[in-house]
Design an enzyme around this catalytic site. Structure first.
Site, mmCIF file in Angstrom:
data_model
loop_
_atom_site.group_PDB
_atom_site.id
_atom_site.type_symbol
_atom_site.label_atom_id
_atom_site.label_comp_id
_atom_site.label_asym_id
_atom_site.label_seq_id
_atom_site.Cartn_x
_atom_site.Cartn_y
_atom_site.Cartn_z
ATOM 1 N N GLY A 194 50.210 73.430 11.489
ATOM 2 C CA GLY A 194 50.892 72.682 10.429
ATOM 3 C C GLY A 194 52.164 73.336 9.911
ATOM 4 O O GLY A 194 53.001 72.675 9.307
ATOM 5 N N ASN A 276 48.757 70.488 5.125
ATOM 6 C CA ASN A 276 49.978 70.117 4.407
ATOM 7 C C ASN A 276 50.843 69.170 5.229
ATOM 8 O O ASN A 276 50.888 69.255 6.449
ATOM 9 C CB ASN A 276 50.791 71.384 4.100
ATOM 10 N N ASP A 318 51.700 73.597 -0.207
ATOM 11 C CA ASP A 318 50.837 73.932 0.938
ATOM 12 C C ASP A 318 49.364 73.930 0.540
ATOM 13 O O ASP A 318 48.601 74.810 0.919
ATOM 14 C CB ASP A 318 51.213 75.289 1.560
ATOM 15 N N ARG A 341 41.752 73.476 -1.656
ATOM 16 C CA ARG A 341 42.716 74.555 -1.900
ATOM 17 C C ARG A 341 43.423 74.350 -3.234
ATOM 18 O O ARG A 341 43.817 75.304 -3.898
ATOM 19 C CB ARG A 341 43.769 74.561 -0.770
HETATM 20 CA CA CA Z 1 49.304 74.812 5.701
#
Ligand code: CA
Ligand code: CA
Length: 580
Positions: A194, A276, A318, A341
């Protein structure tokens, strides 16, 4: 007479799964993996990923007698992060190591039966250390993904390669480190990369041959395909092109499925988290940027997206939404939970993706003030989005903001566990923030595609990690155990109300599932960043965990990396049982 005896012996072997006549691993066995205590056939100790064992032979009363049965070194000069969960079948342990290695070991003695070292080319681009998280078993094969984005299937008995398939081009930034998932007789995998603008997707293959059955991109605008007789047939675009992405940005949109997925036989859906949207600089891609930072539910039979729940629309931090989606029963409904996250713990209807609850599980969240339960969308704090570089003084750097969690997340790759007995989730959480800013960037194949800079910082003097028991009904943190270093290993819980987890300081710990009280610990010689497992053999309960410090923290951790620089690398698997 002889023939009859043989037939009945074979029949017995099929029933008991004894090693002499052991049949190959079937889909039916994998669907029952969470209940069958004699084996560990899947990452997550069952397709739902609960990491709960019905075994209770090891308990608070006797755990002081838990001692090593054997340990095995992965050897060589190659160490680095060891994030692998072993599998157990037919008297063998299958465990992957760093640098795309896999070992078969005798479960009783730790004797090495075979080893396979994948030949890695120069120029692989793993973002976050040379790790691997484990393999899948099907029939007589053990299958794992490699850092150069290939899948390798080996004969469980000999270690000989049976098939090998390329997932994608490593020179474009693709890699693979998640354990494949077997569901409905298909091998489901994702991709990593990513940070290089690759395209996230879920793919289904025939586990016996490696041939593609369907592929489902999870960046809105890309065409999915199914394969018949080796021919690719269009199977519908994912979403609507340019609906949530401007211009050509979707062509390098990221949203990688790098942690793999879970499956629930009652819904027929596989749940994959997505990373992300690329690049990190969110000002370049106004819109929600589907299906990034989401849980995506894919119908395993058709390869179509049935629902998605996006946790951080137009992500600018992110906050990969890859965290495992663990299904469980709550108030008579099949729900799924993930600890993101972005710092929120989500409880979502596993059938239709409707949000049921969203709770902070870390002490500080700056990017949103909460989650709207009606719309399912976050209430953003616009002042906390890193600024647009084109509006900065020299057009090269946007406003710097201090964001929490840091991009390493309230929780990262380390899988949590759920106990149907206590009704609690056990979440290896971390407390940290980051200074983050945006920079101009353009896509170039095989180059880092961030458009951002950052420095990660601890939030507290005395700890970063916190093992937290969370009630999914209320979001209440029932207990917590702080840990100086960030927690980066997974969790397992048992029917005897124990919770096992490892620490970067090297300890495998067992604590009371009801109150977190520490009952046992063992120093493994290097940091533990992998999830423990348990199984039964010869009437005895075994515990195993891989040890070897590394992963994303020492590479990307900024001021945190300095705090953990004294930790030593390693590479070994430890197996424990009660001393007689
Ligand atoms: Ca990432
Ligand atoms: Ca099992």
């Amino acid at each position: 007479m002889k023939r009859k005896l043989l037939a009945s012996l074979v029949g017995m072997a099929l029933i008991t799964g004894s090693s002499a006549f052991a049949a190959g691993v079937t889909d039916a066995m994998i669907e029952k993996d969470a209940q069958s205590v004699g084996d560990v056939l899947s990452w997550g100790m069952g397709q739902q990923g609960q990491r709960y064992t019905p075994l209770d032979k090891i308990n608070a009363g006797n755990i002081s007698k838990l001692v090593p049965a054997w340990s095995f070194s992965f050897g060589g000069e190659k160490q680095r992060g060891q994030e692998s969960q072993p599998l157990i079948h037919n008297g063998k342990m299958f465990v992957t190591g760093s640098y795309s290695r896999i070992y078969a070991l005798d479960t009783k003695t730790g004797k090495k039966l075979w080893k396979y070292e994948h030949r890695l080319p120069e120029g692989i681009m793993p973002c976050c250390d040379v790790i691997n998280r484990g393999a899948a078993l099907f029939d007589n094969l053990v299958i794992f993904a490699t850092l150069d984005a290939q899948l390798v299937a080996l004969d469980q008995n000999t270690g000989n390669v049976v098939w090998k398939e390329k997932i994608d081009d490593y020179a474009a930034g693709y890699s693979a480190s998640a354990a494949p998932l077997i569901a409905k007789g298909l091998l489901l995998t994702g991709v990593s990369g990513g940070e290089f603008g690759v395209i996230g997707r879920v793919e289904a293959r025939d586990p016996k041959t490696g041939k593609m059955v369907w592929t489902r991109p999870v960046v809105e605008g890309h065409m999915g395909y199914k394969y018949e007789g080796g021919k690719a047939i269009e199977n519908g675009i994912s979403g609507t092109t340019n609906k949530t992405w401007p211009g050509d940005l979707w062509k390098s949109g990221g949203a990688t499925t790098w942690l793999g997925g879970t499956y629930d036989p009652t819904t027929g859906l596989a749940y994959f988290g997505t990373g992300n949207p690329a690049p990190w600089n969110s000002h370049l891609r106004p819109g929600d940027n589907l299906f990034s930072t989401a849980t995506v539910a894919v119908d395993v039979s058709t390869g179509k997206i049935v629902w998605h729940y996006q946790k951080t629309p137009n992500d600018g931090w992110d906050y990969d939404g890859v965290n495992e989606f663990i299904t469980f029963d709550m108030d008579g409904k099949r729900m799924g939970a993930s600890a993101d996250r972005n710092g929120f713990f989500y409880v979502i209807d596993a059938k239709n993706g409707k949000l049921n609850g969203a709770f902070p599980f870390v002490s500080k969240i700056t990017w949103a003030t909460g989650i709207d339960l009606k719309t399912g969308r976050p209430n953003y704090d616009p002042a906390n989005r890193p600024g647009d570089p084109t509006k900065g003084p020299d057009g090269k750097k946007g406003n710097v903001v201090f964001s929490a969690p840091s991009f390493l997340g309230g929780k990262n790759q380390q899988p949590m566990a759920y106990s149907p007995k206590t009704g609690l989730f056990y979440v290896p959480a971390n407390e940290w923030g980051m200074e983050i800013w945006n920079e101009p960037v353009t896509y170039k194949k095989g180059a880092a595609y961030l458009g951002a800079g950052f420095t990660i910082k601890p939030l507290h003097e005395d700890y970063i990690g916190a093992m937290r028991a969370i009630d999914p009904k209320t979001g209440k943190i029932v207990w917590e155990n702080k840990n100086a270093a960030p927690l980066w290993g997974g969790v397992m819980t048992t029917a005897s109300d124990l919770v096992f987890y490892g620490t970067p300081e090297g300890f495998l710990k067992a604590v009371d599932a009801k109150n977190g009280k520490e009952l046992w610990k063992f120093q493994t010689g290097s940091g533990v960043v992998a999830p423990p497992i348990s199984w039964e053999e010869g009437g005895e309960q075994y515990i195993a965990v891989v040890s070897g410090w590394g992963g994303a923290v020492p590479l990307w951790g900024g001021e945190v990396a300095k705090k953990v620089s004294m930790l030593e690398q390693g590479g070994s698997v430890w197996v424990f049982k009660l001393v007689k």
